[in-house]
Scaffold this active site. Structure first.
Site: not given
Ligand code: NDP
Length: 279
Positions: A52, A96, A119
């Site tokens: 990422k 995460q 997200d």
């Protein structure tokens, strides 16, 4: 002949487009900044986080890395999120997963401002998707829609079957297909006679989390098959939820694993980050 949907190529195209958009924003004095939080040092999570960060760098997005120790408390993590929610220069916040056992994942995800939830996991964004309003969409299902569209596969009016109903893949996938005017069925572990259901599909999206479970007898001749699954098999080789060798010859189009849906997830995360600048 079966069309092999090339997720690597399509995700690269998207990243190139985003790079240009980011450069245009920079020319207007707008910088995009993503905060990435990792708790502990789970090796798989470290790989995802590194990928990422690399994608951010490539596109021109600034990334702030927070690597917190395994023993971080829920209160400490929530306090960092509150600080990042308040910082105007931070456009996106990503935590995460998975988190260590002492931290309640749901509480953490719900603490991220919906305006910075790149997200697309916050209930406000999930709700927005549900009622057809603007908001961040979960990256993997959004990536599947891009793959279909950019491969010239139309969704409108098609029988779409999604196998799996998780909050991060199956459910948003079904809602997105519905938004594109598909006729959508969601199958899950309690579905009776799964094969009869999946064989109805013009577009079959598999997010079942079981290596190579979907064999040719689950698939209608000429269907489009999208494999979201990602596993390592007994030989440590990557494979999906679909038994590619037996299924591919029967499809009009199919995604491989690796190189199908996988690369799209990060590309769509980057897209959400770029869009976060205008919310
Ligand atoms: P989950 O384990 O959360 O969900 C699996 C779903 O499949 C559940 O809804 C479950 O039903 C259903 N299911 C399980 N067994 C069966 C069965 N025998 N018949 C029918 N349905 C069944 O997985 P995720 O949604 O998180 O992920 C799915 C796959 O996608 C995994 O392989 C994962 O690794 C991969 N993935 C890939 C990503 C990428 O970037 N490419 C990103 C995210 C996930 P029930 O609800 O009834 O239990």
């Amino acid at each position: 002949m079966t069309q092999i949907i090339d997720g690597k190529k399509i995700s690269t195209q998207i990243k190139e487009e985003l790079k240009e958009q980011v450069a245009a924003y920079k020319a207007q004095g707008k910088e995009i900044c993503l905060a990435v939080i990792q708790v502990g040092n789970d090796p798989a999570s470290s790989v995802y986080v590194r990928n990422k960060k690399n994608a951010c760098e490539y596109i021109g997005i600034r990334s702030l890395a927070y690597e917190l120790p395994q023993e971080t408390t829920e209160a400490e993590l929530l306090s960092l999120i509150a600080e990042l929610n308040d910082r105007a220069e931070v456009n996106g916040i990503l935590v995460q997963l998975p988190l260590p056992a002492q931290i309640n994942e749901e509480k953490v995800l719900n603490a991220i401002s919906p305006l910075k939830d790149v997200d697309g996991f916050h209930p406000v964004n999930v709700g927005a998707l549900c009622i057809g309003k603007k908001g961040f969409v979960s990256c993997t299902p959004a990536g599947v829609i891009e793959l279909l569209k950019r491969s010239g596969i139309s969704i409108s009016g098609k029988e779409c079957v999604v196998v799996g109903r998780s909050n991060i893949v199956g459910k948003p996938m079904a809602l997105l297909l519905l938004r594109e005017n598909g006729t959508v069925t969601v199958a899950h572990s309690r579905t009776e006679d799964l094969k009869t259901v999946t064989r109805r599909a013009d577009i079959l999206v598999v997010a079942v989390g079981k290596p190579r479970m979907i064999t040719a007898d689950y698939v209608k001749e000429g269907a489009v098959v999208i494999d979201v699954g990602i596993h390592r098999d007994e030989k440590n080789k990557l494979c999906g939820d679909v038994d590619y060798p037996s299924v591919a010859p029967h499809c009009s189009a199919i995604t491989p694993v690796p190189g199908g849906v996988g690369p799209m997830t990060i590309a769509m995360l980057m897209k959400n980050c770029v869009e976060s600048v205008s919310v």
